[in-house]
Design an enzyme around this catalytic site. Structure first.
Site, PDB file in Angstrom:
ATOM      1  N   HIS A  35       0.841  -1.198   0.000  1.00  0.00           N
ATOM      2  CA  HIS A  35       0.000   0.000   0.000  1.00  0.00           C
ATOM      3  C   HIS A  35       0.876   1.247   0.000  1.00  0.00           C
ATOM      4  O   HIS A  35       1.624   1.491   0.941  1.00  0.00           O
ATOM      5  CB  HIS A  35      -0.921   0.016   1.215  1.00  0.00           C
ATOM      6  CG  HIS A  35      -1.886  -1.132   1.241  1.00  0.00           C
ATOM      7  ND1 HIS A  35      -1.639  -2.284   1.937  1.00  0.00           N
ATOM      8  CD2 HIS A  35      -3.082  -1.293   0.637  1.00  0.00           C
ATOM      9  CE1 HIS A  35      -2.644  -3.108   1.769  1.00  0.00           C
ATOM     10  NE2 HIS A  35      -3.536  -2.536   0.990  1.00  0.00           N
ATOM     11  N   HIS A  42      -4.345  -5.962  -5.996  1.00  0.00           N
ATOM     12  CA  HIS A  42      -4.134  -7.143  -5.173  1.00  0.00           C
ATOM     13  C   HIS A  42      -5.461  -7.649  -4.633  1.00  0.00           C
ATOM     14  O   HIS A  42      -6.486  -6.981  -4.715  1.00  0.00           O
ATOM     15  CB  HIS A  42      -3.132  -6.869  -4.045  1.00  0.00           C
ATOM     16  CG  HIS A  42      -3.550  -5.780  -3.116  1.00  0.00           C
ATOM     17  ND1 HIS A  42      -3.389  -4.437  -3.407  1.00  0.00           N
ATOM     18  CD2 HIS A  42      -4.112  -5.830  -1.889  1.00  0.00           C
ATOM     19  CE1 HIS A  42      -3.843  -3.705  -2.412  1.00  0.00           C
ATOM     20  NE2 HIS A  42      -4.291  -4.526  -1.478  1.00  0.00           N
ATOM     21  N   CYS A  77     -12.409  -6.243   7.063  1.00  0.00           N
ATOM     22  CA  CYS A  77     -11.755  -6.387   5.761  1.00  0.00           C
ATOM     23  C   CYS A  77     -10.406  -7.059   5.977  1.00  0.00           C
ATOM     24  O   CYS A  77      -9.885  -7.070   7.084  1.00  0.00           O
ATOM     25  CB  CYS A  77     -11.518  -5.026   5.106  1.00  0.00           C
ATOM     26  SG  CYS A  77     -13.021  -4.136   4.744  1.00  0.00           S
ATOM     27  N   HIS A  79      -6.942  -9.465   3.781  1.00  0.00           N
ATOM     28  CA  HIS A  79      -6.287 -10.028   2.606  1.00  0.00           C
ATOM     29  C   HIS A  79      -6.065 -11.518   2.818  1.00  0.00           C
ATOM     30  O   HIS A  79      -5.540 -11.898   3.866  1.00  0.00           O
ATOM     31  CB  HIS A  79      -4.923  -9.365   2.379  1.00  0.00           C
ATOM     32  CG  HIS A  79      -4.993  -7.890   2.230  1.00  0.00           C
ATOM     33  ND1 HIS A  79      -4.912  -7.038   3.314  1.00  0.00           N
ATOM     34  CD2 HIS A  79      -5.135  -7.108   1.142  1.00  0.00           C
ATOM     35  CE1 HIS A  79      -5.005  -5.791   2.888  1.00  0.00           C
ATOM     36  NE2 HIS A  79      -5.134  -5.802   1.569  1.00  0.00           N
ATOM     37  N   GLU A  97      -9.458 -10.008  14.337  1.00  0.00           N
ATOM     38  CA  GLU A  97      -9.793  -8.599  14.521  1.00  0.00           C
ATOM     39  C   GLU A  97     -10.944  -8.380  15.501  1.00  0.00           C
ATOM     40  O   GLU A  97     -10.931  -7.449  16.291  1.00  0.00           O
ATOM     41  CB  GLU A  97     -10.144  -7.987  13.160  1.00  0.00           C
ATOM     42  CG  GLU A  97     -10.317  -6.504  13.195  1.00  0.00           C
ATOM     43  CD  GLU A  97     -10.383  -5.903  11.806  1.00  0.00           C
ATOM     44  OE1 GLU A  97     -11.358  -5.179  11.537  1.00  0.00           O
ATOM     45  OE2 GLU A  97      -9.467  -6.141  11.000  1.00  0.00           O
ATOM     46  N   TYR A 114     -12.319  -2.024  -6.456  1.00  0.00           N
ATOM     47  CA  TYR A 114     -12.317  -0.569  -6.295  1.00  0.00           C
ATOM     48  C   TYR A 114     -10.882  -0.052  -6.237  1.00  0.00           C
ATOM     49  O   TYR A 114      -9.937  -0.792  -5.965  1.00  0.00           O
ATOM     50  CB  TYR A 114     -13.078  -0.145  -5.027  1.00  0.00           C
ATOM     51  CG  TYR A 114     -12.302  -0.382  -3.764  1.00  0.00           C
ATOM     52  CD1 TYR A 114     -11.619   0.648  -3.142  1.00  0.00           C
ATOM     53  CD2 TYR A 114     -12.232  -1.653  -3.205  1.00  0.00           C
ATOM     54  CE1 TYR A 114     -10.883   0.433  -1.997  1.00  0.00           C
ATOM     55  CE2 TYR A 114     -11.493  -1.885  -2.059  1.00  0.00           C
ATOM     56  CZ  TYR A 114     -10.827  -0.843  -1.456  1.00  0.00           C
ATOM     57  OH  TYR A 114     -10.085  -1.072  -0.331  1.00  0.00           O
ATOM     58  N   GLU A 124      -5.561   2.581  -2.310  1.00  0.00           N
ATOM     59  CA  GLU A 124      -6.064   1.213  -2.214  1.00  0.00           C
ATOM     60  C   GLU A 124      -6.449   0.799  -3.627  1.00  0.00           C
ATOM     61  O   GLU A 124      -7.079   1.574  -4.358  1.00  0.00           O
ATOM     62  CB  GLU A 124      -7.289   1.129  -1.313  1.00  0.00           C
ATOM     63  CG  GLU A 124      -6.985   1.148   0.159  1.00  0.00           C
ATOM     64  CD  GLU A 124      -6.486  -0.188   0.696  1.00  0.00           C
ATOM     65  OE1 GLU A 124      -6.117  -1.070  -0.116  1.00  0.00           O
ATOM     66  OE2 GLU A 124      -6.453  -0.349   1.922  1.00  0.00           O
ATOM     67  N   GLU A 126      -7.890  -2.765  -5.045  1.00  0.00           N
ATOM     68  CA  GLU A 126      -8.187  -4.132  -4.666  1.00  0.00           C
ATOM     69  C   GLU A 126      -9.301  -4.766  -5.498  1.00  0.00           C
ATOM     70  O   GLU A 126     -10.303  -4.118  -5.807  1.00  0.00           O
ATOM     71  CB  GLU A 126      -8.595  -4.190  -3.188  1.00  0.00           C
ATOM     72  CG  GLU A 126      -7.491  -3.740  -2.251  1.00  0.00           C
ATOM     73  CD  GLU A 126      -7.862  -3.815  -0.793  1.00  0.00           C
ATOM     74  OE1 GLU A 126      -6.943  -3.928   0.030  1.00  0.00           O
ATOM     75  OE2 GLU A 126      -9.065  -3.749  -0.462  1.00  0.00           O
ATOM     76  N   TRP A 171     -14.480   2.120   0.201  1.00  0.00           N
ATOM     77  CA  TRP A 171     -14.916   0.823  -0.303  1.00  0.00           C
ATOM     78  C   TRP A 171     -16.319   0.494   0.189  1.00  0.00           C
ATOM     79  O   TRP A 171     -17.124  -0.057  -0.554  1.00  0.00           O
ATOM     80  CB  TRP A 171     -13.923  -0.279   0.064  1.00  0.00           C
ATOM     81  CG  TRP A 171     -13.649  -0.442   1.519  1.00  0.00           C
ATOM     82  CD1 TRP A 171     -14.333  -1.216   2.418  1.00  0.00           C
ATOM     83  CD2 TRP A 171     -12.606   0.191   2.256  1.00  0.00           C
ATOM     84  NE1 TRP A 171     -13.784  -1.100   3.673  1.00  0.00           N
ATOM     85  CE2 TRP A 171     -12.712  -0.247   3.604  1.00  0.00           C
ATOM     86  CE3 TRP A 171     -11.576   1.072   1.921  1.00  0.00           C
ATOM     87  CZ2 TRP A 171     -11.839   0.177   4.604  1.00  0.00           C
ATOM     88  CZ3 TRP A 171     -10.709   1.491   2.922  1.00  0.00           C
ATOM     89  CH2 TRP A 171     -10.845   1.054   4.246  1.00  0.00           C
TER      90      TRP A 171
END
Length: 194
Positions: A35, A42, A77, A79, A97, A114, A124, A126, A171
């Site tokens: 980032h 990604h 959110c 990855h 989280e 987005y 961002e 992604e 997002w």
């Protein structure tokens, strides 16, 4: 005997999957390094978690977060790691989280992508399938990830995304627009399954 050269190890737990223009995996990169001002495309995911009453869990990103600190957003959110199935990644990240276990996990917006630029220039970029799920308890968030949370009515969040998009993650605002053709995100997931 000659000393062996040390070989740097790759921390797969902190790698993101890079994608080509066709959204196919083409490599990996460290999450913290990917980032920046010119973020490559990604793989990511976004999750909307609902309680038994159908209320949405919204979270406010911790102030120490690198991207969009202090901003209200959807539930969670993250990855996926290289080779990690997406549903496994979603459950792993929600547990880390929010300390929540999920039920009824399904993909509602499989083609969402987005690109957004923060005020400081951080980008961002992604391909970010959107999942919906239910939780049977309140979260107990990691304070390094989430500074506040609330259960809110879906229509209230939809209204906030339209009326004050600057107060929410970009997002999440775009995802609200993608959900617009459905009365509720859980209906979007049911339509995909049924």
């Amino acid at each position: 005997m000659s000393p062996q050269a040390s070989v740097p190890t790759v921390d797969l737990d902190d790698q993101v999957v890079l994608l080509d223009a066709d959204r196919q995996p083409c490599g990996t990169a460290p999450r913290l390094a990917v980032h920046g001002l010119d973020t490559p495309l990604h793989l990511a995911f976004s999750t909307y978690i609902f309680d038994a009453a159908g209320r949405l869990l919204v979270t406010r990103r911790a102030l120490g977060k690198r991207t969009w600190p202090g901003v209200w957003t959807n539930s969670c959110c993250g990855h996926p790691r290289p080779q990690e199935p997406m549903e496994v990644a979603v459950r792993r990240r929600v547990e880390q989280e929010l300390r929540l276990a999920l039920t009824d996990l399904s993909c509602a917006l499989p083609d969402f992508a987005y690109r957004a630029t923060a005020a400081d220039g951080l980008v961002e970029n992604e391909f970010c399938p959107v999942y919906v799920a239910r939780a049977l308890a309140d979260p107990d968030p990691d304070p390094d990830e989430v500074v506040e949370w609330r259960w809110v009515d879906w229509e209230s969040y939809r209204t906030a995304a339209s009326a004050a998009p600057w107060a929410l993650s970009p997002w999440s605002v775009e995802q609200m627009a993608a959900f617009e053709r459905f009365t509720h995100p859980l209906a979007a997931a049911r339509r995909r399954v049924g």
